[in-house]
Design a protein around this motif. Sequence first.
Motif, mmCIF file in Angstrom:
data_model
loop_
_atom_site.group_PDB
_atom_site.id
_atom_site.type_symbol
_atom_site.label_atom_id
_atom_site.label_comp_id
_atom_site.label_asym_id
_atom_site.label_seq_id
_atom_site.Cartn_x
_atom_site.Cartn_y
_atom_site.Cartn_z
ATOM 1 N N LYS A 296 -0.157 3.698 -2.628
ATOM 2 C CA LYS A 296 -1.588 3.912 -2.787
ATOM 3 C C LYS A 296 -2.023 5.186 -2.061
ATOM 4 N N LEU B 246 0.812 -1.225 0.000
ATOM 5 C CA LEU B 246 0.000 0.000 0.000
ATOM 6 C C LEU B 246 0.840 1.267 0.000
ATOM 7 N N ALA B 247 2.162 1.121 -0.082
ATOM 8 C CA ALA B 247 3.044 2.285 0.058
ATOM 9 C C ALA B 247 2.806 3.339 -1.020
ATOM 10 N N TRP C 176 4.363 3.843 4.058
ATOM 11 C CA TRP C 176 3.520 4.805 3.347
ATOM 12 C C TRP C 176 4.016 6.227 3.604
ATOM 13 N N LEU D 268 -4.949 3.004 2.009
ATOM 14 C CA LEU D 268 -4.104 2.616 3.140
ATOM 15 C C LEU D 268 -4.964 2.278 4.349
ATOM 16 N N GLU E 136 3.306 -0.962 7.716
ATOM 17 C CA GLU E 136 2.717 -0.485 6.460
ATOM 18 C C GLU E 136 2.597 1.037 6.465
ATOM 19 N N VAL E 137 2.163 1.609 7.581
ATOM 20 C CA VAL E 137 2.033 3.069 7.679
ATOM 21 C C VAL E 137 3.404 3.735 7.581
#
Length: 496
Positions: free
Chosen positions: A310, A307-308, A334, A315, A330-331
């Motif tokens: 997206k 999701l980086a 991102w 996200l 993941e955050v």
Amino acid sequence: MSAERPTMPPVRLNSEAELARDALAAPLLVRAVRLARWAGPDTRVGAGGELVEAQLPAAAEHLGLAADEDGAAYASEAWRLAVDTGLLDVTDPDGDALPDGADGPEAEGTVTAGENLALLTGGSPQDVLAIWLDGLDAVHADATAPVLDDFEDLVGEDGSIDFDALDWDPEAEAEFLDGVLGNLYLLTLADSGAGDEPVPLPALAASMIVPDDMGEPTDDILEQVSEAMMRLDDQFRLLEPIGLVEYRPVDEALLVEEGEAPDGSAADADEDDVTRYGMVKLTPLGLYGVRTRMQEAGVDAPAVGDLADKGAEALLDGIAYYPESAARAEVELWLAARGTGDAVAAAADLLAAARGTDEGAPLRRLHCQQALALAGPEAEPAVRAVLDDPRLGGLARVWLAERGAADVPAPPEDMIFWLAVDTIAAHLDADGELDELQGLVEGLSTQHSGFFDEVWRVDHPATADVLEAMGRLHSDKKSAKEARKAAFKARSRAGG
């Protein structure tokens, strides 16, 4: 709309460069490459591309293997992989057969270096992994092929093999092995992706055979588990050299009937030592391989980092049901993709994505708050910009207060109650730990006197559901009763 839960938990994969290095070091691929470079114009192959039997001793010697039956088998296996992965190209012969009286097979082909051989050294990590995946497919096919113990009994008068007599269903065999690998994948990702310990082969076989609702397994079920173990033992022995798994095979002493071993090894075997029944774990490369196969089969198998690139809404929806550590990673990826210079814009995007009254909105706002916690103080201007927003203002005040920011306005009472309902709704949707959720319910309800007298008036889509849940979860009977009454009032107020 509430975010859909992924079929599989998110996996943390090594970088493509690291995975490609692991692929190049896989013993079977190493042997295949060596044979591809060894092959020349005089190398004789059968019409099916196999190395003729007369060439196997020289191939085994080139690989440093013993000039015996095992050495020939390993050399033949490596040759097949070289052909299957395009390291070698085999050209069918022009003629239908060799001249009468000639020695050798009915027809022979010629062999040349394939295009993929150069890609292994001069290509990208993606090129290497694509070749390795082709090799994995080939080995997987070998692992699910029928075991021909009585080969001669299967050959008809015309020389063809009667596959119907094998009682072999190739789709069922492949599905079973893929199911085992899927269970192993799940076990590897258990406990937020720890997965450091190998899995006992009996447990893995039982996960495919024993029904979930069965108490004590029957003798028939136990026999099926035992048969599956023996089949898996053969299959994992084949899958280990391609780098998919680390495998400790079943101790052969356990397979010897009591009294048959002349040295007494079977009688002395410690049958309580579970490691002697086989232990297996996926390698980092194996995680990549199994995930790729599952994705090709249509399984939702996310990876941290997907999701980086997206948008913020993708996200927050994507991490809705991630374990905490995976969601945090993941955050972080991102935010890193946007850089510190865009911290304000990133925070603004997250806050905008957190809006909404749909079923998934509370969980998006919860993850927005957690994401903003990682954004750093640079996000403050974007957070202050929503202080007057009736739906995001409470979230913003919490973020500012946690950082000791000055000039944080006190929230109006209706914002306090709305935030309480929203927070509990998010945790209910996330299916968190019961004790943690119970503590949250009791903590929020005791922070404000007359909580249940006021909260039922909150204009939030989940108010009634939240109050009903509080009535179930609150340990204080009086408070639980008040929560149920408030839930009734909320539904009456909403006309539902």
